[in-house]
Design a protein around this motif. Structure first.
Motif, PDB file in Angstrom:
ATOM      1  N   ALA A   5     -15.848  13.804  -6.281  1.00 44.40           N
ATOM      2  CA  ALA A   5     -16.488  12.875  -5.350  1.00 44.40           C
ATOM      3  C   ALA A   5     -17.962  12.741  -5.597  1.00 44.40           C
ATOM      4  O   ALA A   5     -18.712  13.561  -5.724  1.00 44.40           O
ATOM      5  N   ARG A   6     -18.581  11.676  -5.300  1.00 42.64           N
ATOM      6  CA  ARG A   6     -19.957  11.605  -5.149  1.00 42.64           C
ATOM      7  C   ARG A   6     -20.231  10.520  -3.963  1.00 42.64           C
ATOM      8  O   ARG A   6     -19.343   9.713  -3.497  1.00 42.64           O
ATOM      9  N   THR A   7     -21.423  10.759  -3.646  1.00 42.10           N
ATOM     10  CA  THR A   7     -21.882  10.053  -2.382  1.00 42.10           C
ATOM     11  C   THR A   7     -23.152   9.109  -2.702  1.00 42.10           C
ATOM     12  O   THR A   7     -24.047   9.836  -3.259  1.00 42.10           O
ATOM     13  N   ASP A   8     -23.381   8.093  -2.320  1.00 48.78           N
ATOM     14  CA  ASP A   8     -24.233   7.277  -2.892  1.00 48.78           C
ATOM     15  C   ASP A   8     -24.601   6.149  -1.952  1.00 48.78           C
ATOM     16  O   ASP A   8     -23.375   5.496  -1.126  1.00 48.78           O
ATOM     17  N   GLU A   9     -25.575   5.391  -1.735  1.00 50.06           N
ATOM     18  CA  GLU A   9     -26.031   4.316  -1.094  1.00 50.06           C
ATOM     19  C   GLU A   9     -25.642   2.954  -2.047  1.00 50.06           C
ATOM     20  O   GLU A   9     -25.443   2.885  -3.149  1.00 50.06           O
ATOM     21  N   CYS A  10     -25.014   1.766  -1.131  1.00 54.63           N
ATOM     22  CA  CYS A  10     -24.373   0.760  -1.835  1.00 54.63           C
ATOM     23  C   CYS A  10     -24.415  -0.403  -1.012  1.00 54.63           C
ATOM     24  O   CYS A  10     -24.792  -0.354   0.290  1.00 54.63           O
ATOM     25  N   LEU A  35     -19.867  -0.858  -9.300  1.00 49.94           N
ATOM     26  CA  LEU A  35     -18.353  -0.370  -9.559  1.00 49.94           C
ATOM     27  C   LEU A  35     -17.159  -1.078  -8.715  1.00 49.94           C
ATOM     28  O   LEU A  35     -17.612  -1.344  -7.447  1.00 49.94           O
ATOM     29  N   SER A  36     -16.069  -1.268  -9.172  1.00 50.15           N
ATOM     30  CA  SER A  36     -15.201  -1.814  -8.507  1.00 50.15           C
ATOM     31  C   SER A  36     -14.428  -0.433  -7.715  1.00 50.15           C
ATOM     32  O   SER A  36     -14.116   0.555  -8.482  1.00 50.15           O
ATOM     33  N   CYS A  37     -13.950  -0.675  -6.379  1.00 55.84           N
ATOM     34  CA  CYS A  37     -13.442   0.496  -5.813  1.00 55.84           C
ATOM     35  C   CYS A  37     -12.509  -0.177  -5.072  1.00 55.84           C
ATOM     36  O   CYS A  37     -12.458  -1.093  -4.473  1.00 55.84           O
ATOM     37  N   ILE A  38     -11.364   0.939  -4.448  1.00 52.93           N
ATOM     38  CA  ILE A  38     -10.363   0.413  -3.532  1.00 52.93           C
ATOM     39  C   ILE A  38     -10.588   1.216  -2.064  1.00 52.93           C
ATOM     40  O   ILE A  38     -10.975   2.572  -2.292  1.00 52.93           O
ATOM     41  N   ALA A  39     -10.695   0.664  -1.137  1.00 53.21           N
ATOM     42  CA  ALA A  39     -10.684   0.881  -0.005  1.00 53.21           C
ATOM     43  C   ALA A  39      -9.198   0.909   0.608  1.00 53.21           C
ATOM     44  O   ALA A  39      -8.885  -0.064   0.937  1.00 53.21           O
ATOM     45  N   LYS A  40      -8.617   2.162   0.586  1.00 51.63           N
ATOM     46  CA  LYS A  40      -7.074   2.210   0.989  1.00 51.63           C
ATOM     47  C   LYS A  40      -6.985   2.222   2.603  1.00 51.63           C
ATOM     48  O   LYS A  40      -7.573   2.993   3.436  1.00 51.63           O
ATOM     49  N   GLY A  41      -6.271   1.263   3.116  1.00 54.92           N
ATOM     50  CA  GLY A  41      -5.745   1.328   4.415  1.00 54.92           C
ATOM     51  C   GLY A  41      -6.615   0.448   5.372  1.00 54.92           C
ATOM     52  O   GLY A  41      -6.720   0.565   6.768  1.00 54.92           O
ATOM     53  N   ARG A  67     -13.610   7.323 -15.412  1.00 54.67           N
ATOM     54  CA  ARG A  67     -14.258   6.139 -16.222  1.00 54.67           C
ATOM     55  C   ARG A  67     -12.997   5.110 -16.689  1.00 54.67           C
ATOM     56  O   ARG A  67     -11.870   5.697 -16.926  1.00 54.67           O
ATOM     57  N   GLY A  68     -13.546   4.090 -16.433  1.00 57.75           N
ATOM     58  CA  GLY A  68     -12.747   2.872 -16.787  1.00 57.75           C
ATOM     59  C   GLY A  68     -11.492   2.476 -15.660  1.00 57.75           C
ATOM     60  O   GLY A  68     -10.914   1.903 -15.762  1.00 57.75           O
ATOM     61  N   SER A  69     -11.426   3.475 -14.686  1.00 57.47           N
ATOM     62  CA  SER A  69     -10.275   3.257 -13.414  1.00 57.47           C
ATOM     63  C   SER A  69     -11.164   2.866 -12.427  1.00 57.47           C
ATOM     64  O   SER A  69     -12.374   2.956 -12.314  1.00 57.47           O
ATOM     65  N   LEU A  70     -10.280   2.167 -11.473  1.00 58.11           N
ATOM     66  CA  LEU A  70     -10.702   1.948 -10.030  1.00 58.11           C
ATOM     67  C   LEU A  70     -11.150   3.240  -9.178  1.00 58.11           C
ATOM     68  O   LEU A  70     -10.640   3.993  -9.110  1.00 58.11           O
ATOM     69  N   GLY A  71     -12.391   3.249  -8.553  1.00 57.46           N
ATOM     70  CA  GLY A  71     -12.658   4.149  -7.914  1.00 57.46           C
ATOM     71  C   GLY A  71     -12.213   3.991  -6.524  1.00 57.46           C
ATOM     72  O   GLY A  71     -11.478   3.111  -6.162  1.00 57.46           O
TER      73      GLY A  71
END
Ligand SMILES: [Zn+2]
Length: 253
Positions: A5-10, A35-41, A67-71
């Motif tokens: 897990a990483r924490t970063d501003e975006c 980065l593309s990420c999924i926010a579940k729910g 690497r290479g997968s959705l965050g």
């Protein structure tokens, strides 16, 4: 695969609904790039991710990514959710343009902190703007400069003559201004007045607070818009043209 897990501003550049309750987001991080990420729910009424993952929000999120997968976004808090950007069609169109252009031109996972700061600055200014014109032009010009396409605006790229004449021409393939003599009769270049050139110069050099004091004529506005459109489309191609066409449905310079 590294899934810590990483924490970063975006900033949230784009988002679309996925499945029953999820959203897939394109996030531009300060340290991790785009980065593309999924926010579940997140579309459930009580989701704690809601505020930090709204479109155009400036947030701090925790995510895990291989690497290479959705965050996967696991936690988040809004630093400034910039609600004014989702208030009316013009604001939505202008902020969407910024998000669409950045998504189109930035590679995945490459840290480009200056562009992150440019995105936050642009969206924050747009949220309080009566007239978005100079903010959008500032964004386009500084983005071009950050990507290595800073136009030469102080002298003719043909003969080196300074900006002393009344009229110039903008030639993206040659990297900037052309004087009348060097332009010859080329009709593919956009004509631009010395006053409009000076405004572009100031957008590149000046501190942001001073930029809001610039007064520009309707003619100069049109010339600046045409010059930047030619630059963006030459260097960034059809994604830039598409983003611009989408913006023009809701906002005209
Ligand atoms: Zn010349």
């Amino acid at each position: 695969m590294d899934t810590r897990a990483r924490t970063d501003e975006c900033v949230v550049l784009r988002g679309r609904d996925f499945g029953d309750a999820d959203r897939i987001l394109v996030l531009l991080f300060r340290e991790h790039g785009k980065l593309s990420c999924i926010a579940k729910g997140v579309r459930r009424p009580k989701s704690r991710l809601k505020a930090s993952t709204q479109l155009f929000s400036y947030s701090r999120v925790t995510f895990s990514a291989g690497r290479g997968s959705l965050g996967v976004v696991t936690q988040g808090e809004a630093v400034d959710s910039l609600p004014a950007l989702r208030d009316d069609l013009t604001s939505i169109a202008c902020a969407s343009y910024v998000g669409e252009l950045l998504d189109a031109v930035l590679p995945e996972g490459k840290k480009q902190e200056n562009i992150f700061i440019l995105a936050v600055t642009t969206l924050t200014l747009l949220a309080g703007a009566e007239d978005p014109f100079l903010i959008l032009k500032y964004f386009e010009l500084r983005l071009l400069a950050e990507l290595g396409y800073r136009p030469e605006l102080e002298r003719c790229v043909g003969c080196g003559r300074g900006v002393d004449a009344a009229r110039f021409y903008i030639d993206p393939p040659r990297g900037g201004l052309l004087c009348r003599a060097c332009n010859g009769g080329d009709r593919r270049t956009a004509e631009i007045s010395a006053g409009a050139v000076m405004t572009l110069e100031r957008l590149l050099r000046w501190d942001l607070r001073r930029i809001f004091n610039l007064r520009i004529s309707p003619d100069a506005r049109r010339e600046i818009d045409n010059a930047l459109a030619a630059y963006l489309e030459y260097h960034l191609g059809s994604p830039a043209a598409r983003a611009r066409a989408n913006l023009s449905l809701y906002w005209q310079p």
